[in-house]
Design a protein around this motif. Structure first.
Motif, PDB file in Angstrom:
ATOM      1  N   PHE A 170      17.262  -8.208  44.498  1.00 36.98           N
ATOM      2  CA  PHE A 170      17.604  -8.969  43.298  1.00 36.98           C
ATOM      3  C   PHE A 170      18.883  -8.384  42.713  1.00 36.98           C
ATOM      4  O   PHE A 170      19.277  -7.262  43.036  1.00 36.98           O
ATOM      5  CB  PHE A 170      16.470  -8.953  42.260  1.00 36.98           C
ATOM      6  N   VAL A 171      19.550  -9.168  41.892  1.00 34.75           N
ATOM      7  CA  VAL A 171      20.750  -8.730  41.174  1.00 34.75           C
ATOM      8  C   VAL A 171      20.423  -8.725  39.686  1.00 34.75           C
ATOM      9  O   VAL A 171      19.769  -9.648  39.186  1.00 34.75           O
ATOM     10  CB  VAL A 171      21.941  -9.669  41.466  1.00 34.75           C
ATOM     11  N   LEU A 172      20.862  -7.682  38.992  1.00 33.49           N
ATOM     12  CA  LEU A 172      20.624  -7.566  37.550  1.00 33.49           C
ATOM     13  C   LEU A 172      21.869  -8.014  36.795  1.00 33.49           C
ATOM     14  O   LEU A 172      22.952  -7.457  36.977  1.00 33.49           O
ATOM     15  CB  LEU A 172      20.284  -6.116  37.187  1.00 33.49           C
ATOM     16  N   ALA A 173      21.709  -9.043  35.959  1.00 31.54           N
ATOM     17  CA  ALA A 173      22.803  -9.547  35.125  1.00 31.54           C
ATOM     18  C   ALA A 173      22.520  -9.167  33.678  1.00 31.54           C
ATOM     19  O   ALA A 173      21.498  -9.568  33.107  1.00 31.54           O
ATOM     20  CB  ALA A 173      22.921 -11.066  35.261  1.00 31.54           C
ATOM     21  N   LYS A 174      23.413  -8.394  33.071  1.00 37.28           N
ATOM     22  CA  LYS A 174      23.219  -7.922  31.708  1.00 37.28           C
ATOM     23  C   LYS A 174      23.999  -8.828  30.747  1.00 37.28           C
ATOM     24  O   LYS A 174      25.197  -9.035  30.928  1.00 37.28           O
ATOM     25  CB  LYS A 174      23.690  -6.468  31.588  1.00 37.28           C
TER      26      LYS A 174
ATOM     27  N   VAL B  10      18.242 -13.594  40.495  1.00 33.56           N
ATOM     28  CA  VAL B  10      19.051 -12.927  39.470  1.00 33.56           C
ATOM     29  C   VAL B  10      18.163 -12.653  38.264  1.00 33.56           C
ATOM     30  O   VAL B  10      17.576 -13.576  37.693  1.00 33.56           O
ATOM     31  CB  VAL B  10      20.265 -13.785  39.056  1.00 33.56           C
ATOM     32  N   VAL B  11      18.053 -11.389  37.905  1.00 36.48           N
ATOM     33  CA  VAL B  11      17.252 -10.977  36.761  1.00 36.48           C
ATOM     34  C   VAL B  11      18.190 -10.743  35.576  1.00 36.48           C
ATOM     35  O   VAL B  11      19.128  -9.950  35.671  1.00 36.48           O
ATOM     36  CB  VAL B  11      16.455  -9.695  37.069  1.00 36.48           C
ATOM     37  N   ILE B  12      17.972 -11.461  34.480  1.00 40.65           N
ATOM     38  CA  ILE B  12      18.826 -11.343  33.297  1.00 40.65           C
ATOM     39  C   ILE B  12      18.198 -10.392  32.296  1.00 40.65           C
ATOM     40  O   ILE B  12      17.029 -10.547  31.931  1.00 40.65           O
ATOM     41  CB  ILE B  12      19.050 -12.713  32.625  1.00 40.65           C
ATOM     42  N   ASP B  13      18.967  -9.421  31.872  1.00 42.72           N
ATOM     43  CA  ASP B  13      18.549  -8.472  30.835  1.00 42.72           C
ATOM     44  C   ASP B  13      19.289  -8.828  29.551  1.00 42.72           C
ATOM     45  O   ASP B  13      20.484  -8.565  29.411  1.00 42.72           O
ATOM     46  CB  ASP B  13      18.883  -7.045  31.288  1.00 42.72           C
ATOM     47  N   PHE B  14      18.584  -9.479  28.610  1.00 39.39           N
ATOM     48  CA  PHE B  14      19.173  -9.785  27.316  1.00 39.39           C
ATOM     49  C   PHE B  14      19.032  -8.543  26.427  1.00 39.39           C
ATOM     50  O   PHE B  14      17.916  -8.106  26.141  1.00 39.39           O
ATOM     51  CB  PHE B  14      18.460 -10.980  26.662  1.00 39.39           C
ATOM     52  N   TRP B  15      20.171  -7.998  25.978  1.00 38.71           N
ATOM     53  CA  TRP B  15      20.160  -6.745  25.243  1.00 38.71           C
ATOM     54  C   TRP B  15      21.209  -6.794  24.131  1.00 38.71           C
ATOM     55  O   TRP B  15      21.991  -7.741  24.018  1.00 38.71           O
ATOM     56  CB  TRP B  15      20.479  -5.578  26.183  1.00 38.71           C
ATOM     57  N   ALA B  16      21.218  -5.762  23.288  1.00 42.26           N
ATOM     58  CA  ALA B  16      22.243  -5.603  22.251  1.00 42.26           C
ATOM     59  C   ALA B  16      22.397  -4.118  21.957  1.00 42.26           C
ATOM     60  O   ALA B  16      21.469  -3.322  22.165  1.00 42.26           O
ATOM     61  CB  ALA B  16      21.858  -6.360  20.981  1.00 42.26           C
ATOM     62  N   GLU B  17      23.555  -3.746  21.466  1.00 45.56           N
ATOM     63  CA  GLU B  17      23.857  -2.340  21.212  1.00 45.56           C
ATOM     64  C   GLU B  17      22.926  -1.743  20.164  1.00 45.56           C
ATOM     65  O   GLU B  17      22.552  -0.573  20.236  1.00 45.56           O
ATOM     66  CB  GLU B  17      25.317  -2.212  20.757  1.00 45.56           C
ATOM     67  N   TRP B  18      22.520  -2.541  19.180  1.00 47.34           N
ATOM     68  CA  TRP B  18      21.685  -2.035  18.094  1.00 47.34           C
ATOM     69  C   TRP B  18      20.213  -1.952  18.473  1.00 47.34           C
ATOM     70  O   TRP B  18      19.391  -1.422  17.727  1.00 47.34           O
ATOM     71  CB  TRP B  18      21.818  -2.947  16.867  1.00 47.34           C
TER      72      TRP B  18
ATOM     73  N   PHE C 144      11.420 -20.860  48.143  1.00 50.35           N
ATOM     74  CA  PHE C 144      12.798 -21.331  48.129  1.00 50.35           C
ATOM     75  C   PHE C 144      13.621 -20.829  49.307  1.00 50.35           C
ATOM     76  O   PHE C 144      14.777 -21.204  49.452  1.00 50.35           O
ATOM     77  CB  PHE C 144      13.482 -20.917  46.822  1.00 50.35           C
ATOM     78  N   GLY C 145      13.054 -19.962  50.126  1.00 53.40           N
ATOM     79  CA  GLY C 145      13.792 -19.446  51.271  1.00 53.40           C
ATOM     80  C   GLY C 145      14.908 -18.509  50.887  1.00 53.40           C
ATOM     81  O   GLY C 145      15.853 -18.303  51.655  1.00 53.40           O
ATOM     82  N   ILE C 146      14.832 -17.929  49.682  1.00 54.79           N
ATOM     83  CA  ILE C 146      15.882 -17.035  49.195  1.00 54.79           C
ATOM     84  C   ILE C 146      15.466 -15.604  49.500  1.00 54.79           C
ATOM     85  O   ILE C 146      14.506 -15.090  48.929  1.00 54.79           O
ATOM     86  CB  ILE C 146      16.117 -17.238  47.692  1.00 54.79           C
ATOM     87  N   THR C 147      16.171 -14.966  50.421  1.00 50.29           N
ATOM     88  CA  THR C 147      15.732 -13.660  50.927  1.00 50.29           C
ATOM     89  C   THR C 147      16.541 -12.496  50.387  1.00 50.29           C
ATOM     90  O   THR C 147      16.302 -11.361  50.763  1.00 50.29           O
ATOM     91  CB  THR C 147      15.814 -13.644  52.459  1.00 50.29           C
ATOM     92  N   GLY C 148      17.500 -12.761  49.492  1.00 51.59           N
ATOM     93  CA  GLY C 148      18.276 -11.665  48.922  1.00 51.59           C
ATOM     94  C   GLY C 148      19.499 -11.330  49.738  1.00 51.59           C
ATOM     95  O   GLY C 148      19.810 -11.948  50.754  1.00 51.59           O
ATOM     96  N   LEU C 149      20.216 -10.310  49.286  1.00 56.76           N
ATOM     97  CA  LEU C 149      21.438  -9.869  49.953  1.00 56.76           C
ATOM     98  C   LEU C 149      21.092  -8.938  51.104  1.00 56.76           C
ATOM     99  O   LEU C 149      20.046  -8.290  51.099  1.00 56.76           O
ATOM    100  CB  LEU C 149      22.335  -9.137  48.952  1.00 56.76           C
ATOM    101  N   PRO C 150      21.988  -8.830  52.091  1.00 58.91           N
ATOM    102  CA  PRO C 150      21.752  -7.860  53.160  1.00 58.91           C
ATOM    103  C   PRO C 150      21.683  -6.454  52.584  1.00 58.91           C
ATOM    104  O   PRO C 150      22.373  -6.137  51.614  1.00 58.91           O
ATOM    105  CB  PRO C 150      22.978  -8.014  54.065  1.00 58.91           C
TER     106      PRO C 150
END
Length: 328
Positions: free
Chosen positions: A101-105, A71-79, A166-172
């Motif tokens: 990967f999944v993007l979490a905003k 999970v990739v986190i994008d820390f952002w703000a409107e300004w 970690f053996g984490i291969t992502g989503l199908p």
């Protein structure tokens, strides 16, 4: 990058070994659950590849999800004007990578507690800031507007570490598009899967000599096997510190800086305790003031500790630079 501990195997509080094993088990459980649902005629659950996350959903959408996919986190703000340049690139890449990967905003103004927690832990100074979570472990990626080619390189490294350590291969493929993913036939087990599993189980049980022999056996037939290399480095470290009187070792190193064995033992203890920069700095300093066989012994030990942490970790890159400066 740290989950080689990520590393990206991250800081080795030598829970790194246990965390990797647990992450692999959770990832396998998630895959098994998807397969069970599909075998029963159910569709694989749709997982959005880009999701807005707040404090109420962070645990489920980020921490729990990270046992199945980075999970990739994008820390952002409107300004934040740079955020408006970077976020669309990340969103497009999330779709292009199709479940790797999944993007979490995370809007930092609306979710200050989340941002403050990561800022304190990782030393984030501003936004946009991009952090990954792999098997519940944070991995700082980059800050500020970054060229797309560099972003792709970072993502590729993240995905590789997540899978290998970690053996984490992502989503199908296609699972994020709202349609069931077709995972196809299971890949056949590799020739070293059994021995690697046995070695990891021995390591978990604290049977260190057995784990070392098992990992060495795998590497005798497959010298480039990264899982065996990492496991062997961790098992050897645990074996070296087993039974050490930490207080006595530290006193010996402080009383006599020329006691090379004491310096090596303290560095091992520091790394096992999660004090990675301290371990590296101690050995770099020891290399600088030694020569001949002693210097070579310290250099070799430092390279072994690099393997435990993982070559993608920025602390390893920094220590490699420091080592080069004192050697050359």
């Amino acid at each position: 990058m740290q989950p080689r501990n990520m590393s990206m195997s991250g800081a080795v509080d030598l829970a790194a070994v246990k965390a990797a094993a647990e992450a692999k088990e959770k990832a396998e459980q998630a895959r098994s659950e998807r397969e069970r649902r599909q075998a029963a005629g159910g569709a694989a659950p749709s997982v959005p590849l880009v999701v807005d996350v707040d404090e109420a959903t962070f645990q489920e959408e980020v921490m729990q999800r990270s046992t199945e996919v980075p999970v990739v986190i994008d820390f952002w703000a409107e300004w934040c004007q740079p955020c408006k340049q970077l976020s669309p690139v990340l969103e497009r890449l999330a779709e292009e990578y199709d479940g790797k990967f999944v993007l979490a905003k995370v809007d930092v103004d609306a979710n200050q507690m989340i941002f403050q927690a990561f800022s304190q832990q990782l030393g984030i100074q501003g936004i946009p800031a991009i952090v990954a979570i792999v098997a519940g472990q944070p991995v700082p990626l980059f800050t500020g507007v970054t060229p797309e080619a560099q972003i792709r390189q970072v993502l590729d490294e993240l995905i590789t570490v997540a899978e290998q350590q970690f053996g984490i291969t992502g989503l199908p493929a296609g699972a994020g598009a709202g349609e069931p993913g077709d995972e196809g036939a299971e890949e056949p087990a590799g020739p070293h899967d059994g021995p690697l599993a046995a070695a990891a189980e021995a390591l978990d049980r604290g049977e260190l000599e057995g784990a070392i022999l098992a990992y060495e056996s795998v590497l005798a037939n497959a010298p480039a096997n990264t899982e065996a290399q990492l496991g062997l480095a961790q098992a050897r470290l645990l074996h070296r510190i087993e039974g050490l009187d930490a207080q006595a070792v530290r006193k010996a190193a402080a009383d006599d800086p020329s006691d090379i064995e004491a310096q090596l033992r303290v560095a091992d203890l520091d790394l096992a305790g999660g004090h990675v920069p301290d371990a590296f700095s101690r050995l770099v300093d020891t290399v600088a003031r030694t020569a001949g066989d002693e210097r070579e012994a310290v250099r070799v030990r430092l390279l072994a500790l690099f393997e435990v942490v993982g070559g993608e970790d920025p602390r390893v890159a920094k220590a490699r630079g420091a080592l080069s400066r004192v050697l050359f």
